[in-house]
Design a protein around this motif. Structure first.
Motif: not given
Length: 132
Positions: A43-57
């Motif tokens: 999810a969210g390749v190259s996007d730290v915020a999107a990846q963090t959001r997905r990890c927390l979800e």
């Protein structure tokens, strides 16, 4: 105290010998969580915020499987491959945990299993007596 192992269904769990989350009594620990997209892949390749959001979800889903929730989180760990981007991850962490305010650690790592992953998270929770 009884032990509840929570499985994500990943074929790596039995191979490596780990669980998605483990609950013993009122304590729940969630394993290192990568930014896996709903259909697989990253999810969210190259996007730290999107990846963090997905990890927390994903981490909160694991907590829910064990009977806990975001309000029960007492510790979070944010692991980044580039610590200079910590503010991007911190903003998302604040959106999720701003009112809860668990202890939190940001650390830089040299890499993850998949080089597209920029972030992994871990969560620890303690459930209140009413929730047990």
């Amino acid at each position: 105290m009884s032990r509840q192992n929570v499985s994500s269904g990943s074929p790596l769990e039995p191979q490596i010998g780990f669980s998605w989350a483990v609950r013993i009594g009122s304590h729940v620990a969630v394993a290192g969580t990568a930014p896996i997209a709903d259909g697989g892949g990253t999810a969210g390749v190259s996007d730290v915020a999107a990846q963090t959001r997905r990890c927390l979800e994903i981490g909160l889903e694991a907590l829910a499987e064990a009977g806990a929730g975001a309000r029960d989180v007492i510790r979070s760990r944010i692991m980044l491959t580039d610590i200079s981007r910590w503010k991007e991850a911190a903003e998302v962490h604040g959106e999720v945990f701003g009112d809860i305010r668990p202890v939190c650690t940001f650390v830089e790592v040299s890499g993850f299993i998949n080089p597209e992953w920029l972030v992994e998270t871990e969560l620890d929770a303690v459930m209140s007596e009413e929730e047990q």
